[in-house]
Write an enzyme that holds these catalytic residues in place. Structure first.
Site, short mmCIF file in Angstrom:
data_model
loop_
_atom_site.label_atom_id
_atom_site.label_comp_id
_atom_site.label_asym_id
_atom_site.label_seq_id
_atom_site.Cartn_x
_atom_site.Cartn_y
_atom_site.Cartn_z
N ASP A 191 30.15 41.64 37.96
CA ASP A 191 31.60 41.67 37.78
C ASP A 191 31.96 41.88 36.31
O ASP A 191 31.59 41.06 35.45
CB ASP A 191 32.19 40.35 38.28
N ASP A 192 32.68 42.97 36.01
CA ASP A 192 33.18 43.26 34.66
C ASP A 192 32.06 43.47 33.64
O ASP A 192 32.21 43.14 32.45
CB ASP A 192 34.10 42.14 34.16
N CYS B 255 38.94 45.27 40.29
CA CYS B 255 38.05 44.55 41.21
C CYS B 255 38.13 44.94 42.68
O CYS B 255 37.14 45.35 43.28
CB CYS B 255 38.32 43.06 41.08
N ARG C 45 35.42 47.29 45.12
CA ARG C 45 34.65 46.70 46.23
C ARG C 45 34.98 47.37 47.56
O ARG C 45 34.10 47.53 48.43
CB ARG C 45 34.93 45.20 46.28
N LYS D 151 31.14 37.21 44.76
CA LYS D 151 32.57 37.52 44.80
C LYS D 151 32.85 38.59 45.86
O LYS D 151 32.34 39.70 45.78
CB LYS D 151 33.01 37.99 43.43
N HIS E 164 36.41 39.43 47.35
CA HIS E 164 37.67 40.00 46.85
C HIS E 164 38.24 41.12 47.72
O HIS E 164 38.84 42.07 47.20
CB HIS E 164 37.51 40.48 45.41
N SER F 205 38.28 36.53 41.93
CA SER F 205 37.85 36.46 40.53
C SER F 205 37.82 35.04 39.99
O SER F 205 38.57 34.17 40.42
CB SER F 205 38.79 37.32 39.66
N HIS G 174 32.63 37.86 34.90
CA HIS G 174 34.08 37.85 34.76
C HIS G 174 34.51 36.61 33.98
O HIS G 174 33.92 35.54 34.12
CB HIS G 174 34.72 37.84 36.15
N ASP H 142 31.05 46.59 38.90
CA ASP H 142 32.27 46.99 39.63
C ASP H 142 33.22 47.82 38.78
O ASP H 142 33.90 48.72 39.27
CB ASP H 142 32.99 45.78 40.21
N ASN H 143 33.31 47.52 37.49
CA ASN H 143 34.18 48.27 36.57
C ASN H 143 33.80 47.89 35.15
O ASN H 143 32.93 47.02 34.94
CB ASN H 143 35.67 47.99 36.83
N LYS I 206 38.17 48.28 31.23
CA LYS I 206 38.70 47.84 32.52
C LYS I 206 40.18 48.18 32.68
O LYS I 206 40.99 47.92 31.80
CB LYS I 206 38.52 46.32 32.66
#
Length: 622
Positions: free
Chosen positions: A48-49, A88, A92, A141, A143, A166, A295, A355-356, A385
């Site tokens: 994540d992130d 996010c 996904r 996660k 989401h 998140s 994150h 994810d990003n 992001k």
């Protein structure tokens, strides 16, 4: 299959290797389970992130990620992997379905009390693999909706353990490590009443960018009315972050608020136990690991808006973000070591990506986009992001499959998170559903062959800067070219006055200029013949995409027991304001709470973490 429930908390991290030697793993595997025939196992790591510049194998000078680096170098590094969305939820949705997130009707992100989620008519990877009798689990996660009807247990997963959204969408806690001592006098303050409402402070940033706009409902006006009621009636259940466990769609909230200090151990133990339980199964498994790490957290809940367990606190030169990333690497190492120990390495494809891009406004608590800085974007503080500059959507990635993927290889072929669904389907011998379009492509030729080529002639990226309602095409990748029809700063630095639109699109040679510093053409057609021909192809493909793309619409499912506007958030017990941290029995063994009870029984006071306003709130409830 044996329940994973007993394994959630009974953790002994000292027994699990944090790294391994590639040469010695063969001896271990040869003495355990024999190779499984038929379809391969799949493990998908989705951080994540995480930024492109955050890992050792992508060049960060002080990051400590030995397990990930070893896997990457012993597999194939995928240097041109794009996310399906720059935030996010959208990313996904794209990975789970193989379809542009705009086809699903979902916004870029949904909140912790959202009344809708990924439409039930969308087919997830897990549901697809169930057709081939895969055992399925997810840890981390999700989401894509926190109501039970949208949680993983209803979407093809046998098991789930994780925070469903998140880390900053509620208040978590940090328990004390045994060796820590604090001399500061502890005080307890009453709960601030404003925290009875939604505490997600970043909401306005997403709303400002239009990233929370969903397509209108296809069900009824009643659903639209309920959506408005939901907005107007804050849900107290969003206050504390929940840790959710599902077993064959039976749901339990294990902790609320979640303990960030022990989270990595729980995740690691859950994942390795799932693999252990499947070692003798005639069926393959699919393990999806969308990490809650790295994150950032809600401001004030944890140290420097990041978190890490006791083992890795103050362990790296990169500060707490480096510590959190080292812990992520540790979880990965434990999972892969379990695969090796059980002799399943040659039967298991491992994919790794993010994810990003990193959330730049969070400073040193967040990651790095590396060389993908969007240098042409003068006046933008964030090209990561929330943006469709390379820093927001181009992710670190690799594939590892012992024997099947040649080690020490890399490819710059264009790959997307959209490709995971069709690729796993192909390797499992499953045809794609014929009743819907797929934007992803089967990338197995790229993974398994030295000269495999991408099937993405035009890979479009959808965003919010176009000025059109909902989402529209922001940019496209075509061979070595990338074209932008609009650009804007990323999350937290968005300003409509800085949004720029281009006709014809801004054009870069992204292979020669990955930092997007020197455009080939700017608000005019290129002058060189090769570039001009490419621009004409791009404009033609853009017109075709615009005329044929079908946007999806959200279909909100009917309320379940106890659900209504203001009561869609996950909550262990609303009579207690969703605070349920008094676990007993199996859920307490091995935790910091159990350790604290031991000290209490002996009359010794356990030291507490440094005081902040949220820890004061927690202590006032205990």
């Amino acid at each position: 299959m044996t329940s994973l429930l007993p394994f959630l908390i009974l953790v002994d991290s000292t027994t699990t290797s944090t790294s391994s030697d590639e040469g010695s793993s063969n001896d271990r595997s040869s003495s355990t389970s024999s190779s499984r025939s038929g379809s391969p196992n799949f493990i998908v790591f989705f951080v994540d992130d995480l930024g492109y510049g955050d890992l050792g194998f992508t060049g960060h000078p002080t990051t400590e990620t030995p397990n990930l680096d070893r896997l990457a170098f012993n597999g194939k590094i995928l240097t041109t992997w794009y996310s399906g969305c720059n935030v996010c939820t959208g990313s996904r949705a794209s990975l789970m379905t193989g379809r542009q997130f705009a086809r699903t009707g979902l916004p870029g992100v949904i909140g912790p009390s959202c009344s809708y989620g990924l439409n039930l008519n969308e087919v997830t990877i897990a549901e697809q693999l169930k057709k081939a009798n895969y055992s399925t689990a997810i840890v981390g996660k999700w989401h894509l909706g926190q109501r039970k009807v949208y949680l993983p247990g209803s979407r093809g997963f046998d098991y789930y353990l994780g925070i469903p959204f998140s880390d900053d969408m509620g208040i978590g806690r940090e328990s004390t490590c045994p060796a820590e001592q604090f001399t500061k006098e502890e005080t307890v303050s009453p709960i601030d009443e404003k925290f009875n409402l939604d505490t997600w402070s970043a909401r306005h940033m997403y709303e400002e960018m239009g990233l929370m706009k969903a397509r209108l409902f296809t069900s009824s006006n009643d659903s639209i009315e309920k959506l408005q009621q939901d907005k107007d009636k804050p849900d107290k259940g969003t206050k504390w972050l929940p840790l959710v466990y599902q077993e064959f769609n039976q749901t339990r909230i294990v902790e609320q608020p979640v303990d960030f200090t022990t989270l990595a151990e729980k995740y690691s133990n859950f994942a390795t136990s799932f693999i252990e339980n499947n070692k003798d199964s005639p069926n393959p498994f699919f393990l999806y690991v969308p990490f809650s790490h790295v994150h950032t957290t809600e401001a004030g809940t944890t140290t420097e808006n990041q978190y890490v367990g006791c083992k890795y606190r103050n362990s790296t030169k990169r500060g707490i973000f480096g510590d959190a990333l080292a812990e992520t690497d540790w979880i990965t190492g434990n999972i892969v070591q379990k695969v090796r120990d059980l002799g399943l390495e040659e039967d298991t494809l491992i994919l790794f990506t993010s994810d990003n891009g990193p959330w730049a406004m969070r400073g040193s608590s967040a990651g790095s986009e590396g060389l993908f800085t969007g240098r042409f974007a003068e006046g933008y503080k964030n090209t990561a992001k929330g943006s469709n500059w390379e820093g927001g959507i181009r992710e670190p990635a690799f594939a590892y499959w012992k024997v099947s993927i040649t080690p020490f290889t890399r490819t710059s072929e264009i790959i997307s998170s959209l490709d995971v669904f069709p690729t796993l389907s192909a390797l499992a011998g499953l045809p794609l559903p014929q009743d819907r379009p797929f934007d992803g492509k089967d990338m197995s030729e790229i993974l398994l062959n030295e000269d495999g080529k991408s099937d993405h002639d035009f890979l479009f990226f959808y965003g919010t800067c176009s000025g059109e309602e909902y989402y529209s095409i922001s940019s496209v990748r075509h061979g070595k070219y990338k074209a932008h029809w609009c650009t804007a700063p990323g999350l937290g630095h968005f300003n409509e006055s800085l949004t720029k639109r281009y006709d014809p699109p801004l054009l870069f040679d992204i292979e020669k200029d990955p930092s997007e510093a020197e455009p080939i053409s700017f608000n005019q057609m290129p002058t060189k013949k090769e570039d001009l021909m490419a621009m004409n192809r791009i404009l033609k493909a853009y017109a075709m995409e615009k005329s044929t793309f079908q946007f999806g619409n959200i279909t909100q499912e009917p309320d379940g027991p106890g659900e209504e506007p203001g009561k869609y958030a996950l909550c262990c017990d609303r009579s207690r304001e969703c605070y349920c941290n008094d676990r007993a029995g199996i859920f307490n063994l091995g935790t910091k709470e159990h350790h604290g009870q031991y000290h209490k029984a002996l009359g010794n006071r356990e030291p507490s973490p440094p005081i902040n306003k949220y820890q004061n709130m927690l202590q006032s409830l205990e």
